[in-house]
Write a protein that holds these residues in place. Structure first.
Motif, PDB file in Angstrom:
ATOM      1  N   ALA A  25       0.901  -1.324   0.043  1.00 48.66           N
ATOM      2  CA  ALA A  25       0.061  -0.022   0.024  1.00 48.66           C
ATOM      3  C   ALA A  25       0.914   1.297   0.060  1.00 48.66           C
ATOM      4  O   ALA A  25       0.661   2.351  -0.645  1.00 48.66           O
ATOM      5  N   VAL A  26       2.111   1.239   0.900  1.00 41.08           N
ATOM      6  CA  VAL A  26       2.959   2.360   0.984  1.00 41.08           C
ATOM      7  C   VAL A  26       3.585   2.760  -0.685  1.00 41.08           C
ATOM      8  O   VAL A  26       3.683   3.548  -1.106  1.00 41.08           O
ATOM      9  N   GLU A  30       3.148   6.124  -2.986  1.00 39.55           N
ATOM     10  CA  GLU A  30       4.279   6.842  -3.514  1.00 39.55           C
ATOM     11  C   GLU A  30       4.119   7.020  -4.838  1.00 39.55           C
ATOM     12  O   GLU A  30       4.710   7.867  -5.492  1.00 39.55           O
ATOM     13  N   SER A  31       3.740   5.749  -5.488  1.00 42.84           N
ATOM     14  CA  SER A  31       3.728   6.006  -7.066  1.00 42.84           C
ATOM     15  C   SER A  31       2.491   6.520  -7.805  1.00 42.84           C
ATOM     16  O   SER A  31       2.613   6.821  -9.019  1.00 42.84           O
ATOM     17  N   ARG A  32       1.432   6.723  -7.239  1.00 42.19           N
ATOM     18  CA  ARG A  32       0.304   7.226  -7.619  1.00 42.19           C
ATOM     19  C   ARG A  32       0.362   8.485  -8.047  1.00 42.19           C
ATOM     20  O   ARG A  32       0.798   9.231  -7.171  1.00 42.19           O
ATOM     21  N   GLY A  37       3.092  14.935  -4.078  1.00 43.88           N
ATOM     22  CA  GLY A  37       3.110  16.093  -3.135  1.00 43.88           C
ATOM     23  C   GLY A  37       2.367  15.864  -1.793  1.00 43.88           C
ATOM     24  O   GLY A  37       2.155  16.918  -1.202  1.00 43.88           O
ATOM     25  N   SER A  38       1.670  14.879  -1.506  1.00 44.94           N
ATOM     26  CA  SER A  38       0.660  14.612  -0.474  1.00 44.94           C
ATOM     27  C   SER A  38       1.559  14.138   0.537  1.00 44.94           C
ATOM     28  O   SER A  38       2.484  13.494   0.521  1.00 44.94           O
ATOM     29  N   ASP A  64      -8.701   2.856   1.377  1.00 43.94           N
ATOM     30  CA  ASP A  64      -9.245   1.657   0.460  1.00 43.94           C
ATOM     31  C   ASP A  64      -8.162   1.058  -0.324  1.00 43.94           C
ATOM     32  O   ASP A  64      -8.092  -0.003  -0.371  1.00 43.94           O
ATOM     33  N   ILE A  65      -6.973   1.925  -0.329  1.00 47.08           N
ATOM     34  CA  ILE A  65      -5.800   1.242  -0.999  1.00 47.08           C
ATOM     35  C   ILE A  65      -5.294   0.263   0.115  1.00 47.08           C
ATOM     36  O   ILE A  65      -5.099  -0.793  -0.297  1.00 47.08           O
ATOM     37  N   LEU A  66      -5.226   0.422   1.493  1.00 40.67           N
ATOM     38  CA  LEU A  66      -4.832  -0.620   2.472  1.00 40.67           C
ATOM     39  C   LEU A  66      -5.550  -1.758   2.327  1.00 40.67           C
ATOM     40  O   LEU A  66      -5.231  -2.686   2.261  1.00 40.67           O
ATOM     41  N   GLN A  67      -6.991  -1.289   2.509  1.00 39.50           N
ATOM     42  CA  GLN A  67      -7.936  -2.715   2.464  1.00 39.50           C
ATOM     43  C   GLN A  67      -7.947  -3.611   1.408  1.00 39.50           C
ATOM     44  O   GLN A  67      -7.833  -4.712   1.522  1.00 39.50           O
ATOM     45  N   SER A  68      -7.660  -3.054   0.173  1.00 40.20           N
ATOM     46  CA  SER A  68      -7.588  -3.781  -0.839  1.00 40.20           C
ATOM     47  C   SER A  68      -6.222  -4.587  -0.991  1.00 40.20           C
ATOM     48  O   SER A  68      -6.330  -5.944  -1.189  1.00 40.20           O
TER      49      SER A  68
END
Length: 164
Positions: A25-26, A30-32, A37-38, A64-68
């Protein structure tokens, strides 16, 4: 066939799979492009995951990313217990997600009550943070497992130590 068959009902989370899911998820954050800049992040601490986002919307996206990633690794969403969203440093919001390990007393009592109410000839006993079910007939134990899988408990249940 006087010997009893038994199994344990537990609720455990494989911490290695959680660690792998958090790392994936990390990497995705980092890549999305929408996270460039977030200040959004995910951090795994002792028995909990800390989510940080720029605002509630970003925090929801991080969740959502973590859960998936966790679902792909076989970790049930029922194993996650969400805390309150709170303001954090630099205008961000933070949320703590606790990993549920073991069956608490209330849920253990509900499981035992459900088993006793089913009128199937088995015994259920609470042993610490798990429930042991034993009976003479293996088919009865299979029926209990199926009944518990079909019931909707707020925690993720696994069935281990099946002995016949």
């Amino acid at each position: 066939m006087a010997k009893d068959a038994s199994f344990d009902i537990v609720s455990n989370v494989d911490m290695q799979e959680v660690k792998n899911g958090v790392n994936q998820a990390v990497k995705e954050i980092e890549s999305r492009f929408d996270f460039k800049g977030s200040k959004s992040s995910i951090e795994l601490k002792e028995g909990e995951i800390v989510l940080v986002g720029d605002d509630e919307y970003k925090l929801g996206a991080v969740n959502d990313i973590l859960q998936s990633k966790l679902i792909k690794r076989g970790i049930s969403p029922k194993s996650l217990q969400y805390g309150k969203m709170e303001p954090a440093a630099a205008g961000t919001v933070r949320q703590t997600v606790k990993l549920v390990q073991g069956i608490d007393q209330d849920n253990a009592k509900k499981i035992v009550k459900l088993i006793k109410d089913s009128k199937i000839k088995v015994q259920a006993a609470i042993q610490g943070d798990q429930v042991r079910v034993s009976g003479k007939n293996r088919d009865d134990l299979q029926a209990i497992i199926q009944m518990l899988k079909n019931s909707d408990f707020p925690i993720d249940l696994q069935f281990t130590n099946y002995r016949s």
